[in-house]
Write an enzyme that holds these catalytic residues in place. Structure first.
Site, PDB file in Angstrom:
ATOM      1  N   SER A 173      19.982  29.043  22.979  1.00  0.00           N
ATOM      2  CA  SER A 173      18.922  29.652  23.777  1.00  0.00           C
ATOM      3  C   SER A 173      18.741  28.878  25.087  1.00  0.00           C
ATOM      4  O   SER A 173      19.684  28.773  25.872  1.00  0.00           O
ATOM      5  CB  SER A 173      17.643  29.725  22.945  1.00  0.00           C
ATOM      6  OG  SER A 173      16.697  30.574  23.532  1.00  0.00           O
TER       7      SER A 173
ATOM      8  N   HIS B  56      17.794  36.972  17.695  1.00  0.00           N
ATOM      9  CA  HIS B  56      17.800  35.748  18.489  1.00  0.00           C
ATOM     10  C   HIS B  56      18.080  34.559  17.576  1.00  0.00           C
ATOM     11  O   HIS B  56      17.245  34.170  16.754  1.00  0.00           O
ATOM     12  CB  HIS B  56      16.469  35.553  19.207  1.00  0.00           C
ATOM     13  CG  HIS B  56      16.498  34.434  20.205  1.00  0.00           C
ATOM     14  ND1 HIS B  56      17.222  34.506  21.380  1.00  0.00           N
ATOM     15  CD2 HIS B  56      15.920  33.201  20.207  1.00  0.00           C
ATOM     16  CE1 HIS B  56      17.075  33.395  22.061  1.00  0.00           C
ATOM     17  NE2 HIS B  56      16.302  32.571  21.355  1.00  0.00           N
TER      18      HIS B  56
ATOM     19  N   ASP C 278      19.099  41.215  20.904  1.00  0.00           N
ATOM     20  CA  ASP C 278      18.271  40.007  20.981  1.00  0.00           C
ATOM     21  C   ASP C 278      16.901  40.364  21.553  1.00  0.00           C
ATOM     22  O   ASP C 278      16.797  40.847  22.686  1.00  0.00           O
ATOM     23  CB  ASP C 278      18.969  38.980  21.876  1.00  0.00           C
ATOM     24  CG  ASP C 278      18.331  37.599  21.824  1.00  0.00           C
ATOM     25  OD1 ASP C 278      17.093  37.519  21.731  1.00  0.00           O
ATOM     26  OD2 ASP C 278      19.074  36.605  21.896  1.00  0.00           O
TER      27      ASP C 278
END
Length: 334
Positions: free
Chosen positions: A148, A301, A273
């Site tokens: 991320s 995610h 996502d």
């Protein structure tokens, strides 16, 4: 190049939010590896923490070393870090998590925190790993994985560094390649739930470090922020030298740095996502010849649970990451 991912979600976990939530709960039943804490003194007088997998201390100095970068408000205790460290150990690799400033249970010294484009701390850590007299054991091949926000930092660093990096290869997962688009995505539908949760944590972190009298930003605005865009405009940008949110997002979105990457790099993103939209996926001509962008139809995610049962789930990411990095770990010295 851009390739289709082989990942298929588990039949019992097809929803993108279910994938996201379930993976984050892995800490409830996953083994918690023993870690060794190192304080990293930074060139500007600040500090951060590096957590090393303690079991890796028994491995030879020439073993590959995997440096992991966590996501927003994450730490070495995040489920994806735990899983990857344990999977790397099975290959005989050492590993560590480099914390961003003021993350986890470690407080830094200076009146600043971290952001999606802060590459200097990673650069310093990597460049000194083989040189620091207090850590003579770090002499193996260097590899990296970022999740991320950590993936955004890693890709930006690689694009800035080009050939001037000790890393042999890297992977970046669920990357907010375009920070503008990701901020917009988190203002829509159920994704607002993630935004509220993370903003609450970010504000709590800010109140641990500052108060209305010591903050180098507008305290009332900061505490009233209801979106990432507002928080970044009123807190992240002034703390770290940007003129505002637009300037921060323009300069730090990793999509602008992909063309400069000169190390084998795998990016894994899912079209479903909830932290972004498919619009973050760049055109193929925006990638360097060293970058492979693997696009999955599903995965949420940092979820990517592909099978097993709710009690014994099978996670796709650790194996895929190590599969890509493996050949580069075995290469002769560069």
């Amino acid at each position: 190049m851009i390739i289709d991912s082989a990942f298929q979600p588990a039949p019992w976990l097809r929803n993108r939010h279910a994938q996201t939530f379930f993976a984050s709960f892995y800490t409830l039943w996953a083994p918690k590896p023993a870690l060794r804490r190192e304080t990293l003194d930074l060139p500007d007088g600040d500090t951060t923490a590096v957590d090393w997998l303690a079991a890796g201390d028994e491995l030879p100095a020439t073993a590959p070393l995997l440096v992991i970068l966590h996501g927003l408000e994450g730490s070495a205790d995040s489920s994806y870090c735990r899983m990857l460290m344990l999977a790397a150990l099975q290959l005989g690799w050492r590993s560590c998590v480099l914390h961003f400033r003021d993350c986890g249970d470690y407080r830094n010294r200076l009146p600043r925190r971290y952001h999606a484009g802060e590459t200097n701390d990673l650069r310093y850590f990597l460049e000194t790993l083989h040189k620091r007299p207090e850590s003579p054991e770090n002499s193996g091949p260097l590899l990296a994985a970022g999740f991320s926000l950590g993936g955004n930092v890693l890709l930006k660093y690689l694009g800035e560094s080009r050939q001037d990096t000790p890393l042999r290869a890297a992977t970046a997962v669920c990357v907010p390649l375009n920070l503008h688009e990701c901020a917009k995505a988190l203002e829509r539908g159920f994704s607002k739930t993630y935004q509220r949760y993370l903003l609450k944590r970010m504000k709590a972190a800010v109140t641990r470090k500052f108060d209305p009298h010591t903050a180098a930003f507008n305290w009332e605005k900061a505490m009233s922020a209801r979106t990432f865009a507002e928080f970044d405009d009123w807190v992240t940008a002034p703390l770290h030298g940007f003129s505002g949110m637009q300037d921060y997002y323009d300069k730090c979105s990793s999509t602008h740095f992909l063309k400069g990457i000169e190390r084998p790099t795998l990016i894994i993103n899912a079209l479903d996502d909830p932290f972004m939209t498919p619009d973050v996926i760049p055109a193929e001509d925006a990638l360097s010849d060293h970058v492979t962008l693997e696009v999955a139809q599903a995965g949420g995610h940092v979820g990517f649970i592909g099978g097993g049962t709710p009690r014994t789930p099978q996670f796709y990411l650790p194996g895929r990451i190590l599969e890509f990095l493996g050949p580069n770990a075995a290469m002769p010295g560069m």
